[in-house]
Design a protein around this motif. Structure first.
Motif, PDB file in Angstrom:
ATOM      1  N   ALA A  42      -2.674  17.049 -12.663  1.00 24.67           N
ATOM      2  CA  ALA A  42      -2.083  18.385 -12.532  1.00 24.67           C
ATOM      3  C   ALA A  42      -0.761  18.457 -13.288  1.00 24.67           C
ATOM      4  CB  ALA A  42      -1.865  18.723 -11.055  1.00 24.67           C
ATOM      5  N   THR A 193      -0.892  33.312  -8.840  1.00 33.83           N
ATOM      6  CA  THR A 193      -1.306  32.008  -9.350  1.00 33.83           C
ATOM      7  C   THR A 193      -2.794  31.851  -9.066  1.00 33.83           C
ATOM      8  OG1 THR A 193       0.884  31.136  -8.871  1.00 33.83           O
ATOM      9  CG2 THR A 193      -0.877  29.516  -9.134  1.00 33.83           C
ATOM     10  N   ALA A 223      -2.209  27.859 -15.039  1.00 33.32           N
ATOM     11  CA  ALA A 223      -1.873  26.497 -15.488  1.00 33.32           C
ATOM     12  C   ALA A 223      -2.787  25.452 -14.844  1.00 33.32           C
ATOM     13  CB  ALA A 223      -0.416  26.173 -15.167  1.00 33.32           C
ATOM     14  N   GLN A 224      -3.155  25.677 -13.580  1.00 29.90           N
ATOM     15  CA  GLN A 224      -3.967  24.663 -12.887  1.00 29.90           C
ATOM     16  C   GLN A 224      -5.440  25.031 -12.841  1.00 29.90           C
ATOM     17  OE1 GLN A 224      -2.933  21.818 -12.274  1.00 29.90           O
ATOM     18  NE2 GLN A 224      -0.718  21.974 -12.101  1.00 29.90           N
ATOM     19  N   LYS A 247      -2.442  20.787 -20.069  1.00 27.70           N
ATOM     20  CA  LYS A 247      -3.178  20.551 -18.820  1.00 27.70           C
ATOM     21  C   LYS A 247      -4.675  20.787 -19.032  1.00 27.70           C
ATOM     22  CE  LYS A 247       0.697  22.220 -16.045  1.00 27.70           C
ATOM     23  NZ  LYS A 247       1.363  21.174 -15.293  1.00 27.70           N
TER      24      LYS A 247
END
Ligand code: PMP
Length: 411
Positions: A42, A193, A223-224, A247
């Motif tokens: 991560a 998110t 992002a994740q 990532k």
């Protein structure tokens, strides 16, 4: 697997094991260093050989500046940048990549991308009394730009009200019911998110859209999720998707903002200022990474991450020495539990988290141990520290089981 359907982690793992063995072989850093186990994906992901090869090929056959020359290397570089813009649209399931309306802007990563949306889009059209809704317990990169936009607008005499998205106390998910009460006629923007970088939970963005209605623009910090599971802008109905290449198996310093640019939801995003030389080698790595991810199957990568996280969560939650942050179960078998994607974060009741990080390294595991850049945490307060274990397609069941047995002996 559709949202809400109970997953069967062990069955999933059995089904995916043969696929995963072949995948792992494609990561030179992992095969060259099988120990210690890399459980910090991560933070940044390792790169498959295809990405390393694409970088080498680009730098040894075509390296030149983009959009600035009329000779073959420069033309090839310009074509690479434009092709990769188109590739990002396809990868994100843009329903109309040819329309010319949606756009992909290359940035250095999620932090810069969210700042671009804040400075170059949000500040251009809000008016006095408008409201924005932003997360206050997600990554700092998804809070500070919105506060900066509020400040910039205030300097121009435009007073914007920043409201915090409500959270559910136990799961770390947004509180979608309370959210309906936070949305009003002046709500002009919501930042959310996709997958929480501490709790690992899917933040159920479709419920945010349902709560805020069809016209409020939504910006997604992906992002994740990009590179970890399928991400579809059509299904999510968001207006911006921002992600970091590093990532998603590409080089650091690479990332993108996808903008829907639907005039019904606001003006077009036009990143301001002079756009200098793009990160061409990073873009070459991103193109190769997206090709690799599609070939490996983002659905399988997502299911693998969920199954490994489920295995670790289920092992830890019976050990009273550990407190798992966020949702206590791994799987979304319907509301209010969330699907956990490849991230498990916890604290030991007696061992400080930074000590636990060192202990785990001495047992052969690389994990993250600090306050994880979470907004609202005090980095100097050890109580806010935690240990985060995060996996990717190259992580094996054996690594997770080995970690589980070390954690059990420390319980
Ligand atoms: N948002 C989330 C959810 C993240 O996990 C991260 C990286 N930890 C960021 C934003 C910032 O990404 P970057 O450092 O690549 O800009």
């Amino acid at each position: 697997m559709p949202h809400g359907e109970p997953a069967l982690p062990d069955d999933e793992l059995r089904e995916l094991t043969a696929w995963q063995q072949d995948i792992r072989e494609q990561f030179p850093i992992i095969t060259a260093h099988p120990e210690p186990a890399y459980l910090d994906s991560a933070a940044t992901a390792q790169k498959p050989r295809a990405v390393l090869d694409a970088v080498q090929t680009y730098l040894t056959t075509s390296n030149a500046n983009a959009g600035r020359g009329a000779y073959p290397w420069a033309n090839r570089t310009t074509a690479l940048v434009e092709r990769t813009r188109r590739r990002v649209k396809e990868f994100l399931g843009d329903p109309d990549p040819e329309s010319g309306r949606s756009a992909v802007h290359f940035v250095s990563g999620t932090t810069e991308g969210l700042r671009t949306v804040a400075r170059d889009w949000l500040t251009t059209h809000l008016t006095d009394g408008d409201e924005i809704l932003v997360p206050h317990a997600d990554h700092r990169a998804n809070l500070l730009p919105w506060l900066e936009a509020e400040r910039l607008l205030a300097e121009r005499g435009v007073g914007v009200r920043v409201r915090g998205l409500p959270y559910q106390a136990d799961s770390g998910d947004y509180d979608h019911r309370a959210l309906a009460g936070a949305v009003g006629p002046r709500t002009r923007f919501v930042a959310v998110t996709h997958v929480h970088h501490v709790y690992g939970g899917d933040m159920n963005v479709h419920r945010i859209r349902a709560a805020v209605g069809p016209t409020v623009p939504i910006c997604l910090d992906a992002a994740q999720s990009v590179g970890h599971l399928p991400v579809s802008v059509a299904a999510l109905d968001v207006d911006f998707v921002v992600f970091s290449g590093h990532k998603a198996l590409a080089l650091p310093g690479t990332g993108a903002v996808w903008a829907r640019n639907d005039p019904a939801r606001g003006p077009e995003l036009r990143p301001g200022g002079w756009q200098g030389t793009p990160n061409t080698v990073g873009i070459a790595s991103l193109e190769a990474a997206l090709d690799w991810l599609d070939a490996a199957g983002t659905d399988r990568i997502g299911r693998w991450g969920t199954a490994l996280a489920a295995r670790l969560t289920d092992g830890l939650r019976h050990l009273p020495s550990y407190e798992i942050l966020g949702c206590q179960a791994s799987l979304a078998a319907g509301s209010p539990l969330q699907r956990r994607h490849g991230i498990v974060t916890f604290r030991h009741r007696d061992i400080p988290s930074d000590d636990l990080g060192f202990i785990l390294f001495s047992h052969g595991f690389m994990v993250r141990a600090d306050s994880l850049c979470q907004a609202g945490t005090d980095e100097t307060d050890p109580k806010h520290g935690s240990v985060r274990v995060s996996v990717h397609a190259y992580t094996t069941v054996e690594e997770v089981d080995r970690l589980q047995s070390v954690l059990t002996t420390l319980a």
